[in-house]
Design a protein around this motif. Structure first.
Motif, PDB file in Angstrom:
ATOM      1  N   SER A  22      -3.206   1.789   4.903  1.00  0.00           N
ATOM      2  CA  SER A  22      -4.282   2.257   5.789  1.00  0.00           C
ATOM      3  C   SER A  22      -3.991   2.029   7.267  1.00  0.00           C
ATOM      4  O   SER A  22      -4.701   2.567   8.128  1.00  0.00           O
ATOM      5  N   TRP A  29      -6.602  12.234   6.883  1.00  0.00           N
ATOM      6  CA  TRP A  29      -7.471  11.072   6.719  1.00  0.00           C
ATOM      7  C   TRP A  29      -8.603  11.126   7.745  1.00  0.00           C
ATOM      8  O   TRP A  29      -8.612  10.391   8.728  1.00  0.00           O
ATOM      9  N   HIS A  31     -12.013  10.783   6.932  1.00  0.00           N
ATOM     10  CA  HIS A  31     -13.176   9.964   6.571  1.00  0.00           C
ATOM     11  C   HIS A  31     -12.751   8.592   6.070  1.00  0.00           C
ATOM     12  O   HIS A  31     -13.436   7.987   5.250  1.00  0.00           O
ATOM     13  N   GLY A  32     -11.637   8.124   6.544  1.00  0.00           N
ATOM     14  CA  GLY A  32     -11.135   6.819   6.145  1.00  0.00           C
ATOM     15  C   GLY A  32      -9.678   6.904   5.740  1.00  0.00           C
ATOM     16  O   GLY A  32      -9.152   7.973   5.451  1.00  0.00           O
ATOM     17  N   PRO A  34      -6.525   5.398   3.179  1.00  0.00           N
ATOM     18  CA  PRO A  34      -6.453   4.862   1.816  1.00  0.00           C
ATOM     19  C   PRO A  34      -5.701   3.545   1.699  1.00  0.00           C
ATOM     20  O   PRO A  34      -4.814   3.233   2.485  1.00  0.00           O
ATOM     21  N   ALA A  89     -10.048   8.460  -8.521  1.00  0.00           N
ATOM     22  CA  ALA A  89     -10.916   7.297  -8.295  1.00  0.00           C
ATOM     23  C   ALA A  89     -10.390   6.096  -9.084  1.00  0.00           C
ATOM     24  O   ALA A  89      -9.892   6.257 -10.192  1.00  0.00           O
ATOM     25  N   ARG A  95     -18.136   2.998  -7.424  1.00  0.00           N
ATOM     26  CA  ARG A  95     -18.045   3.884  -6.262  1.00  0.00           C
ATOM     27  C   ARG A  95     -18.355   3.158  -4.949  1.00  0.00           C
ATOM     28  O   ARG A  95     -17.653   3.330  -3.955  1.00  0.00           O
ATOM     29  N   TYR A  98     -15.342   1.215  -3.614  1.00  0.00           N
ATOM     30  CA  TYR A  98     -14.051   1.823  -3.250  1.00  0.00           C
ATOM     31  C   TYR A  98     -14.142   2.918  -2.194  1.00  0.00           C
ATOM     32  O   TYR A  98     -13.127   3.350  -1.682  1.00  0.00           O
ATOM     33  N   LEU A  99     -15.324   3.363  -1.843  1.00  0.00           N
ATOM     34  CA  LEU A  99     -15.461   4.408  -0.820  1.00  0.00           C
ATOM     35  C   LEU A  99     -16.168   3.891   0.424  1.00  0.00           C
ATOM     36  O   LEU A  99     -17.176   3.188   0.327  1.00  0.00           O
ATOM     37  N   GLY A 100     -15.636   4.249   1.580  1.00  0.00           N
ATOM     38  CA  GLY A 100     -16.296   3.945   2.845  1.00  0.00           C
ATOM     39  C   GLY A 100     -16.407   2.470   3.161  1.00  0.00           C
ATOM     40  O   GLY A 100     -17.416   2.034   3.685  1.00  0.00           O
ATOM     41  N   ASN A 115     -10.743   3.733   2.065  1.00  0.00           N
ATOM     42  CA  ASN A 115     -11.103   4.255   0.751  1.00  0.00           C
ATOM     43  C   ASN A 115     -10.005   3.841  -0.214  1.00  0.00           C
ATOM     44  O   ASN A 115      -8.829   4.110   0.032  1.00  0.00           O
ATOM     45  N   GLN A 117      -7.923   4.297  -3.402  1.00  0.00           N
ATOM     46  CA  GLN A 117      -7.546   5.401  -4.287  1.00  0.00           C
ATOM     47  C   GLN A 117      -6.884   4.835  -5.540  1.00  0.00           C
ATOM     48  O   GLN A 117      -5.999   3.994  -5.443  1.00  0.00           O
TER      49      GLN A 117
END
Length: 148
Positions: A22, A29, A31-32, A34, A89, A95, A98-100, A115, A117
């Motif tokens: 990251s 990328w 929205h974030g 990985p 995912a 969820r 692992y997201l945002g 995020n 992955q």
């Protein structure tokens, strides 16, 4: 690249997370950025090293987006015939976990979002099927990794 490895978490699985992917940049990328997670029913830590190797070799060039396939080019571990990965995912995280994930310092929130992955080991025939079905996935997403 750092590999964080958990043995038997959750029960019976070897789980690894990367740190360092990251920190790179990639135009997709938006929205974030990985980090990668792999959970396998194995005690062989080579699985973790393989994911760390891919993160190191492909950071900044592979988006690691859902549906991406990555050809490892050889058996990932000696006891398995799997030679590739598919990104989706994570298997062992909810969820919300692992997201945002905002890792920005106070006062700088929203600028450093991660995020996680999931990386799924697959056979070559499965990779070829996924590539064939996802004709709308750009060719640069279907990465081949030099292993030598």
């Amino acid at each position: 690249m750092t590999e964080i490895v958990y043995d038997d978490l959750p029960d019976g699985l070897l789980t690894t997370l990367t740190y360092g992917l990251s920190l790179a940049e990639h135009p997709e990328w938006q929205h974030g950025s990985p980090e990668l997670c792999l959970s396998v029913n194995s005690t062989n830590v080579i699985w973790a090293h393989a994911v760390g190797f891919l993160a190191e070799q492909l950071r900044g060039t592979c988006p690691f987006s859902y549906g991406s396939t990555i050809n490892f080019g050889e058996r990932i571990v000696p006891e398995s015939e799997m030679t590739a990965f598919c990104v989706f995912a994570p298997l062992v995280l909810d969820r919300a976990d692992y997201l945002g994930i905002d890792v920005g310092v106070p006062g700088h929130e929203g600028h450093d979002v991660i995020n996680i992955q999931g990386m799924y080991p697959i056979h070559e025939v499965e990779r070829q099927f996924i590539v064939g079905v996802h004709v709308n996935v750009p060719s640069h997403v279907r990465m081949n990794v030099p292993t030598s």
